[in-house]
Design a protein around this motif. Structure first.
Motif, PDB file in Angstrom:
ATOM      1  N   ARG A 257       0.832  -1.210   0.000  1.00 57.03           N
ATOM      2  CA  ARG A 257       0.000   0.000   0.000  1.00 57.03           C
ATOM      3  C   ARG A 257       0.866   1.259   0.000  1.00 57.03           C
ATOM      4  O   ARG A 257       0.586   2.224  -0.709  1.00 57.03           O
ATOM      5  CB  ARG A 257      -0.927  -0.029   1.209  1.00 57.03           C
ATOM      6  N   GLN A 258       1.938   1.262   0.795  1.00 57.79           N
ATOM      7  CA  GLN A 258       2.837   2.416   0.849  1.00 57.79           C
ATOM      8  C   GLN A 258       3.550   2.629  -0.479  1.00 57.79           C
ATOM      9  O   GLN A 258       3.907   3.763  -0.823  1.00 57.79           O
ATOM     10  CB  GLN A 258       3.860   2.219   1.963  1.00 57.79           C
ATOM     11  N   ALA A 259       3.748   1.549  -1.240  1.00 60.85           N
ATOM     12  CA  ALA A 259       4.411   1.658  -2.543  1.00 60.85           C
ATOM     13  C   ALA A 259       3.455   2.096  -3.643  1.00 60.85           C
ATOM     14  O   ALA A 259       3.867   2.246  -4.799  1.00 60.85           O
ATOM     15  CB  ALA A 259       5.052   0.322  -2.910  1.00 60.85           C
ATOM     16  N   GLY A 260       2.164   2.285  -3.308  1.00 58.25           N
ATOM     17  CA  GLY A 260       1.176   2.686  -4.305  1.00 58.25           C
ATOM     18  C   GLY A 260       0.624   1.530  -5.099  1.00 58.25           C
ATOM     19  O   GLY A 260       0.040   1.727  -6.176  1.00 58.25           O
ATOM     20  N   ALA A 261       0.781   0.301  -4.591  1.00 60.61           N
ATOM     21  CA  ALA A 261       0.310  -0.892  -5.292  1.00 60.61           C
ATOM     22  C   ALA A 261      -1.126  -1.218  -4.903  1.00 60.61           C
ATOM     23  O   ALA A 261      -1.617  -0.772  -3.870  1.00 60.61           O
ATOM     24  CB  ALA A 261       1.216  -2.078  -4.974  1.00 60.61           C
TER      25      ALA A 261
ATOM     26  N   VAL B  95       2.418  -4.870  -7.037  1.00 63.57           N
ATOM     27  CA  VAL B  95       2.114  -4.519  -8.431  1.00 63.57           C
ATOM     28  C   VAL B  95       0.921  -3.571  -8.477  1.00 63.57           C
ATOM     29  O   VAL B  95       0.173  -3.432  -7.507  1.00 63.57           O
ATOM     30  CB  VAL B  95       1.808  -5.781  -9.273  1.00 63.57           C
ATOM     31  N   PHE B  96       0.757  -2.947  -9.643  1.00 61.68           N
ATOM     32  CA  PHE B  96      -0.400  -2.074  -9.852  1.00 61.68           C
ATOM     33  C   PHE B  96      -1.103  -2.463 -11.142  1.00 61.68           C
ATOM     34  O   PHE B  96      -0.471  -2.611 -12.187  1.00 61.68           O
ATOM     35  CB  PHE B  96       0.017  -0.609  -9.924  1.00 61.68           C
ATOM     36  N   HIS B  97      -2.426  -2.658 -11.037  1.00 60.72           N
ATOM     37  CA  HIS B  97      -3.263  -2.929 -12.206  1.00 60.72           C
ATOM     38  C   HIS B  97      -4.247  -1.771 -12.335  1.00 60.72           C
ATOM     39  O   HIS B  97      -5.074  -1.542 -11.444  1.00 60.72           O
ATOM     40  CB  HIS B  97      -4.013  -4.250 -12.029  1.00 60.72           C
ATOM     41  N   PRO B  98      -4.204  -1.017 -13.434  1.00 65.65           N
ATOM     42  CA  PRO B  98      -5.019   0.193 -13.556  1.00 65.65           C
ATOM     43  C   PRO B  98      -6.522  -0.045 -13.602  1.00 65.65           C
ATOM     44  O   PRO B  98      -7.299   0.879 -13.328  1.00 65.65           O
ATOM     45  CB  PRO B  98      -4.529   0.820 -14.874  1.00 65.65           C
TER      46      PRO B  98
ATOM     47  N   PHE C 145      -9.026  -1.743  -3.738  1.00 66.77           N
ATOM     48  CA  PHE C 145      -7.802  -2.517  -3.549  1.00 66.77           C
ATOM     49  C   PHE C 145      -6.584  -1.632  -3.286  1.00 66.77           C
ATOM     50  O   PHE C 145      -5.519  -2.136  -2.929  1.00 66.77           O
ATOM     51  CB  PHE C 145      -7.553  -3.410  -4.762  1.00 66.77           C
ATOM     52  N   LYS C 146      -6.717  -0.319  -3.451  1.00 70.27           N
ATOM     53  CA  LYS C 146      -5.626   0.570  -3.068  1.00 70.27           C
ATOM     54  C   LYS C 146      -5.493   0.653  -1.553  1.00 70.27           C
ATOM     55  O   LYS C 146      -4.413   0.884  -1.021  1.00 70.27           O
ATOM     56  CB  LYS C 146      -5.846   1.972  -3.649  1.00 70.27           C
ATOM     57  N   GLN C 147      -6.616   0.509  -0.855  1.00 71.17           N
ATOM     58  CA  GLN C 147      -6.604   0.530   0.606  1.00 71.17           C
ATOM     59  C   GLN C 147      -6.343  -0.853   1.190  1.00 71.17           C
ATOM     60  O   GLN C 147      -5.702  -0.981   2.223  1.00 71.17           O
ATOM     61  CB  GLN C 147      -7.944   1.068   1.123  1.00 71.17           C
TER      62      GLN C 147
END
Length: 374
Positions: free
Chosen positions: A190-194, A220-223, A229-231
């Motif tokens: 979460r802190q990494a913006g994933a 990972v990040f899925h747009p 899921f960001k939280q």
């Protein structure tokens, strides 16, 4: 032209090339700690109530993080844009503890040097699978917990072990520590913006009078995933190849679900089992106990998946550990759900993305591998 010294295999190099990357140098970071301080902390937990030993957790986390950061700085010095196959090992070294991180740098085919964009626990084949399924790797993440059953849990558990069945004091401690490690790896993501942590690997090892539970994976990040899921990032222990297959079928992972149950055969049951072991045939007391305990552990993850609204739990694995006469049953799997965001760029994975590399180093003793395969 400078020779590149890489830990990447031929299959990994092929997969990287398909996604616009070239192999870079092998990179290493380490940090050595004295066992004096760690040993005294470990021995001091014997009289605790039980649960996490935060001093040991923090010191191990610090050692792992320092070795990781030194490895990252080495990759940046090489001008790499990414790091694959990150490991976080703990080794005894001349009476001390060495924390060791090893990985391989990757570059883009369009330029020899660039800014570091991602680090990941997965290898070059995993990177192909993630990118093709729409997941952008961001950062190698880990969560760890050093824990002890403690005096209170040991006494109560010892008394309860005289009777057949579950010993809830032990079950509660182990369940709490396993979920705490999972919460911590999700917090780092979460802190990494994933919005997801994929390819989670879990290990439990003894350490100076306590045990450390370690989870590592790739944030990972899925747009196209929902904002929720960001939280609370997705967590999954499915391989990256399995994650690609799920996406191709229209599913996304939701959460790593796990349940632990500690059981005792009991004093009377232990005697009966010992007597029966002298004769050939089934030991019914052990058969029924192990069946009951395993079903209970699986029932725990089924209840957790139902709360999540999952369609299925994939890749269920069960582990049985002998704890000085007690039996710990751990069930673990990944809850999944059908979702419109799930899709892949390619209709099928290339063979090089799923082929296992053959080990060409044969030794009677365990080899010291500079590039462990995941």
């Amino acid at each position: 032209m400078k020779t590149i010294m890489t830990g990447l295999s031929g299959n990994e190099m092929f997969c990287l090339h398909q996604k616009g990357f070239t192999p870079g140098s092998l990179i290493i970071g380490n940090s050595v700690y004295s066992l004096g301080l760690l040993g005294s902390l470990g021995s001091s937990v014997q009289g605790l109530i039980g649960g996490e030993v935060s001093q040991v957790t923090n010191l191990i986390h610090e050692g792992r993080f320092q070795s990781y950061q030194r490895m990252v700085r080495e990759a940046q010095a090489y001008g790499g844009v990414g790091i694959t196959s990150v490991t976080s090992e703990l080794r005894h070294f001349h009476g001390n503890i060495e924390f060791l991180s090893i990985a391989s740098t990757v570059h883009r085919t369009t330029s020899a040097a660039g800014q570091l964009e991602f680090t990941m626990s997965g290898d070059g084949q995993d990177l192909y699978c993630l990118l093709d399924a729409g997941y952008q790797p961001l950062q190698f993440v880990f969560g760890n917990v050093a824990y002890s059953i403690g005096l209170g849990g040991g006494l109560m558990g010892g008394l309860r072990s005289l009777k057949r069945g579950e010993i809830r004091e032990f079950s509660n401690v182990l369940n709490a520590t396993r979920h705490l490690a999972l919460d911590r790896i999700a917090g780092e993501a979460r802190q990494a913006g994933a919005n997801a942590v994929l390819g989670i690997q879990t290990s439990v090892k003894p350490f100076q009078g306590v045990h450390e539970m370690m989870m590592l994976g790739t944030a990972v990040f899925h747009p196209d995933l929902p904002a929720e899921f960001k939280q609370q990032p997705i967590t999954s222990d499915l391989t990256c190849q399995e994650t690609w297959n799920l996406a191709n079928l229209g599913y996304i992972p939701l959460r790593l679900v796990l349940g632990t149950a500690v059981y005792s055969l009991g004093f009377v049951g232990g005697i009966m089992s010992a007597l029966k072991s002298f004769a050939r045939g089934e030991i019914s007391e052990l058969t029924s106990l192990i069946y009951e305990a395993r079903e209970h552990a699986i029932g725990l993850i089924a209840a957790e998946a139902e709360q999540l609204g999952a369609d299925d739990v994939m890749g269920i694995k069960t582990h049985v550990n002998d704890m000085n006469g007690l039996l710990e049953f751990l069930a673990i799997g990944t809850a999944v759900k059908r979702h419109p965001a799930a899709k892949t760029l390619s209709p099928a994975l290339p063979p090089q993305a799923v082929m296992h590399d053959k080990d060409t180093w044969i030794s009677e003793s365990a080899p010291l591998s500079l590039q462990p395969k995941h």
